[in-house]
Design an enzyme around this catalytic site. Sequence first.
Site, PDB file in Angstrom:
ATOM      1  N   GLY A 106       0.787  -0.998   0.001  1.00 49.81           N
ATOM      2  CA  GLY A 106       0.150  -0.060   0.057  1.00 49.81           C
ATOM      3  C   GLY A 106       0.867   1.290   0.153  1.00 49.81           C
ATOM      4  CD  GLU A 165      -0.951   2.837   2.760  1.00 48.29           C
ATOM      5  OE1 GLU A 165      -0.536   3.876   2.485  1.00 48.29           O
ATOM      6  OE2 GLU A 165      -0.284   1.916   3.077  1.00 48.29           O
TER       7      GLU A 165
END
Length: 173
Positions: free
Chosen positions: A46, A138
């Site tokens: 990510g 994230e």
Amino acid sequence: MTIRPLVILPDAMLRQASAPVGAVTPEIRRLADDMLETMYDAPGIGLAAVQVGELKRLLVLDVVRDEGVDGNPMIFIDPEITWKSEEANIYREGCLSIPEYYEEVERPAQVRVRYRDIHDKMQEIEADGLLATCLQHEIDHLNGVLFIDYLSKLKRDRVNTKFAKLARQMARG
């Protein structure tokens, strides 16, 4: 596609909230492609735009990648968590902006996220397991929050001190 340099702790940019993307332009598509290339090169699963120096609400993920083979690259524009489960999971998390540091973090086991895709279409996804954890990690980046913020003050202070010392050493050459 271009591999971009990563923003590393203690860079203050990591603590800034990212602005909405707005229109999905060719520049945004190029940024998303660059971010995927950077994430795969790191290697990671990510990456938020702030981690490559862009304060935009954009993130990329690929949690099914295996031994250098891209699995399921996903692009999230202006993502927003709309629901979190009460049940929690614990995963050992790391971060490309805090290299080679890992700790167990407790987060909601499931989330629902609304976002726009690369074609500017509204989407919604329900996620659990690693995908839910990665989305939360994230999206936290987009809000100026790091996974170390979920640790005890002692652990967080140790990490911040270590990376501040490394940054001073790098600056001296």
